[in-house]
Enzyme design. Structure first.
Site, PDB file in Angstrom:
ATOM      1  N   GLY A 191     115.946  27.224 -12.631  1.00 54.82           N
ATOM      2  CA  GLY A 191     114.805  26.956 -11.758  1.00 54.82           C
ATOM      3  C   GLY A 191     114.972  25.711 -10.914  1.00 54.82           C
ATOM      4  N   GLY A 192     116.223  25.358 -10.625  1.00 54.44           N
ATOM      5  CA  GLY A 192     116.477  24.210  -9.761  1.00 54.44           C
ATOM      6  C   GLY A 192     116.266  22.869 -10.455  1.00 54.44           C
TER       7      GLY A 192
ATOM      8  CE  LYS B 221     117.993  31.401  -5.278  1.00 54.66           C
ATOM      9  NZ  LYS B 221     118.266  32.478  -6.252  1.00 54.66           N
TER      10      LYS B 221
ATOM     11  CD  GLU C 241     122.148  30.140 -12.030  1.00 54.04           C
ATOM     12  OE1 GLU C 241     122.030  30.076 -13.267  1.00 54.04           O
ATOM     13  OE2 GLU C 241     121.208  29.912 -11.261  1.00 54.04           O
TER      14      GLU C 241
ATOM     15  CG  ASN D 177     119.913  34.034 -11.641  1.00 52.47           C
ATOM     16  OD1 ASN D 177     119.865  33.720 -10.474  1.00 52.47           O
ATOM     17  ND2 ASN D 177     119.850  33.142 -12.600  1.00 52.47           N
TER      18      ASN D 177
ATOM     19  NE  ARG E  92     115.948  35.202 -13.821  1.00 59.95           N
ATOM     20  CZ  ARG E  92     116.021  34.781 -12.562  1.00 59.95           C
ATOM     21  NH1 ARG E  92     115.742  35.601 -11.567  1.00 59.95           N
ATOM     22  NH2 ARG E  92     116.388  33.553 -12.275  1.00 59.95           N
TER      23      ARG E  92
ATOM     24  CB  VAL F 175     111.719  35.733  -6.890  1.00 61.41           C
ATOM     25  CG1 VAL F 175     110.649  35.617  -5.811  1.00 61.41           C
ATOM     26  CG2 VAL F 175     111.260  35.070  -8.175  1.00 61.41           C
TER      27      VAL F 175
HETATM   28  P1  ADP Z   1     119.367  26.893 -11.148  1.00 61.50           P
HETATM   29  O1  ADP Z   1     119.867  27.754 -12.238  1.00 61.50           O
HETATM   30  O2  ADP Z   1     118.560  25.737 -11.640  1.00 61.50           O
HETATM   31  O3  ADP Z   1     118.703  27.659 -10.042  1.00 61.50           O
HETATM   32  P2  ADP Z   1     121.894  26.765  -9.670  1.00 61.50           P
HETATM   33  O4  ADP Z   1     123.162  26.436 -10.342  1.00 61.50           O
HETATM   34  O5  ADP Z   1     121.643  28.215  -9.346  1.00 61.50           O
HETATM   35  O6  ADP Z   1     120.665  26.185 -10.533  1.00 61.50           O
HETATM   36  O7  ADP Z   1     121.764  25.925  -8.331  1.00 61.50           O
HETATM   37  C1  ADP Z   1     120.584  25.916  -7.559  1.00 61.50           C
HETATM   38  C2  ADP Z   1     120.839  25.244  -6.230  1.00 61.50           C
HETATM   39  O8  ADP Z   1     121.308  23.904  -6.417  1.00 61.50           O
HETATM   40  C3  ADP Z   1     121.905  25.899  -5.376  1.00 61.50           C
HETATM   41  O9  ADP Z   1     121.409  26.972  -4.637  1.00 61.50           O
HETATM   42  C4  ADP Z   1     122.322  24.723  -4.486  1.00 61.50           C
HETATM   43  O10 ADP Z   1     121.388  24.503  -3.453  1.00 61.50           O
HETATM   44  C5  ADP Z   1     122.271  23.556  -5.434  1.00 61.50           C
HETATM   45  N1  ADP Z   1     123.604  23.325  -6.071  1.00 61.50           N
HETATM   46  C6  ADP Z   1     123.993  23.729  -7.306  1.00 61.50           C
HETATM   47  N2  ADP Z   1     125.278  23.377  -7.558  1.00 61.50           N
HETATM   48  C7  ADP Z   1     125.722  22.731  -6.461  1.00 61.50           C
HETATM   49  C8  ADP Z   1     126.976  22.131  -6.087  1.00 61.50           C
HETATM   50  N3  ADP Z   1     128.026  22.094  -6.903  1.00 61.50           N
HETATM   51  N4  ADP Z   1     127.069  21.580  -4.837  1.00 61.50           N
HETATM   52  C9  ADP Z   1     126.008  21.589  -3.984  1.00 61.50           C
HETATM   53  N5  ADP Z   1     124.814  22.130  -4.289  1.00 61.50           N
HETATM   54  C10 ADP Z   1     124.652  22.697  -5.500  1.00 61.50           C
END
Ligand code: ADP
Length: 454
Positions: free
Chosen positions: A164-165, A237, A288, A290, A292, A295
């Site tokens: 969730g960021g 997002k 990563e 997901n 599931r 959204v």
């Molecule tokens: P979550 O599981 O919390 O959503 P994510 O790993 O999917 O985390 O990352 C969410 C967002 O964080 C990405 O879409 C991007 O904007 C930013 N982000 C994650 N890793 C990186 C990275 N190595 N470099 C730059 N931005 C990143």
């Protein structure tokens, strides 16, 4: 065959699942918290059972009560939606043990992909590029700094159990690293009950581009194209679209193949998403998976014409995918705006309360997935998203015009929402040219006076 489904969720996704079930002739059971008595999912499902108090921890996260409800009502399957228990391997395993189909992947795949460092290692072995970094949890500051220097600053410190960021900190040098490393570990411990963190190179101004996967129990794995989710605030997002204005056909093909390799490496079954970051040169890196429904799944549905929730149910039934990769053709352009009960003019402060008038837009090319209605009291306990506006046009330009028009029609009185922000973005030149990266929102706020969002 699945004849009755328990929906272990609330809000718009619960409605979305009820709709798919009804069209398939499947009965539905809603579960709900005391705060959701007036919710539409409770009113629209065939049956409903209250499972506890308003806080998620007392209801939507209570696996035992959900399983008990499933047994009382004699359902064949549980659809977890997104959030809550949807990526909880133990819950999926409990369902498997109780002989209730979990509409999603096997618990083993959830476990593998839920741990971000295990996930990265798994896909790396399958030949999918990953962001350079520690590849596993790092315990000591000294060890972590070695990785950070090797990857080269800036680096991002991420919680192994994050989502969730949340649970991410950026460091630009040794000094800020030492501070952020400890902050990240403390935050991760508090938010996820697991303080483990890993280090990644921070990709500057990347695009977030993800691929929708469908995989059946017979070893068929296909992708349904991509979604560009670069418009984010604090790594969350806000807007998603398909296709991505950035991808060339050859890059799309290479990323689609990599996504299939990643899902195959996880022995994946059902609908899932492979997320990548793409730099300005077109280098892409897995971040990563997901495990599931997401959204933003409707944008893929609009351009492919495939109902993803129905496919999830068919797959859970053990049916073969009715199409192969060669049958997937995308057409036109779809864009989704997340409508949150937040005040964009006041730093996105939550704005729960009672909706006065609610009037959703309609017309050609407009789809609204929402559980809101006139007089609905938004409970303060859950996610602030109250709806999704999905617009479809023959071209990106047409989709944006339809979205602007629909946002102007969308009336939600009594609370603040993100609608004015979306309206401003739809006519922003950088966004209109398809140039938004994950750094877009910060830049947009810096050059846009907040009274635009009122
Ligand atoms: P979550 O599981 O919390 O959503 P994510 O790993 O999917 O985390 O990352 C969410 C967002 O964080 C990405 O879409 C991007 O904007 C930013 N982000 C994650 N890793 C990186 C990275 N190595 N470099 C730059 N931005 C990143």
């Amino acid at each position: 065959m699945i004849q009755k489904v328990l929906i272990a969720n609330r809000g718009e996704i619960a409605l979305r699942i009820i709709r798919a079930c009804r069209e398939l002739g499947i009965k539905t059971l809603a579960v709900y918290s005391e705060a959701d008595v007036q919710s539409l999912h409770v009113q629209l499902a065939d049956e409903a059972i209250c499972i506890g108090g308003p806080r998620s921890a007392d209801s939507y996260l209570k696996a035992d009560r959900i399983i008990a409800a499933a047994e009382i009502a004699d359902v064949d399957a549980i659809h977890p939606g997104y959030g809550f228990l949807s990526e909880n391997a133990r819950f999926a395993e409990q369902c498997e043990k109780c002989n209730i189909k979990f509409i999603g992947p096997k618990s083993k795949s959830i476990e593998m992909m839920g741990n971000k460092s295990v996930a990265k290692e798994t896909v790396r072995k399958a030949g999918v590029p990953i962001v350079p970094g520690s590849d596993g949890p790092v315990d000591s500051e000294a060890e972590a700094i070695t990785f950070a220097r090797k990857a080269g600053y800036p680096v991002i410190i991420k919680a192994v159990a994050g989502g969730g960021g949340r649970g991410m900190r950026i460091a630009h040098n040794d000094i800020s690293f030492a501070k952020e490393f400890h902050v990240a570990r403390n935050e991760a411990e508090k938010a996820f009950g697991n303080g483990a963190v890993y280090i990644e190179k921070y990709i500057e101004k990347p695009r977030h581009i993800e691929f929708q996967i469908l995989a059946d129990a017979h070893g068929h794995v296909i992708h349904l194209g991509e979604r560009d989710c670069s418009v984010q605030r604090r790594h969350q997002k806000l807007i998603e679209e398909s296709p991505s204005p950035f991808l060339t056909p050859s890059l799309r093909k290479a990323m689609g193949k990599a996504a299939i390799r990643a899902a195959t490496a996880a022995a994946y079954e059902n609908a899932g998403t492979i997320e990548f970051l793409v730099d300005a040169k077109g280098n892409f890196y897995f971040i990563e998976m997901n495990t599931r429904i997401q959204v933003e799944h409707p944008v893929t549905e609009e351009v492919t014409g495939i109902d993803l929730v129905k496919q999830q149910i068919h797959i859970a039934n053990g049916e073969k995918l009715p199409f192969g990769q060669g049958d997937i053709v995308t057409k036109g352009h779809a864009i989704e705006c997340r409508i949150n009960a937040e005040d964009p003019a006041r730093n996105f402060a939550p704005s729960p309360g009672t909706i006065g008038l609610y009037y959703p837009p309609g017309g050609h090319g407009v789809r609204v997935d929402s559980h809101a209605y006139s007089g609905y009291a938004i409970p303060p306990y859950y996610d602030s998203m109250i709806g999704k506006l999905i617009c479809y046009g023959k071209t990106r330009q047409e989709a944006l015009r339809i979205a602007s028009r629909a946002l102007n029609e969308y009336l939600i009185r009594g609370i603040k929402t993100t609608i004015p922000l979306h309206r401003a973005i739809m006519s922003d030149p950088v966004f209109m040219e398809g140039k938004a990266t994950t750094a877009y929102m910060e830049d947009f706020f810096a050059r846009t006076p907040p009274d635009v969002f009122v």
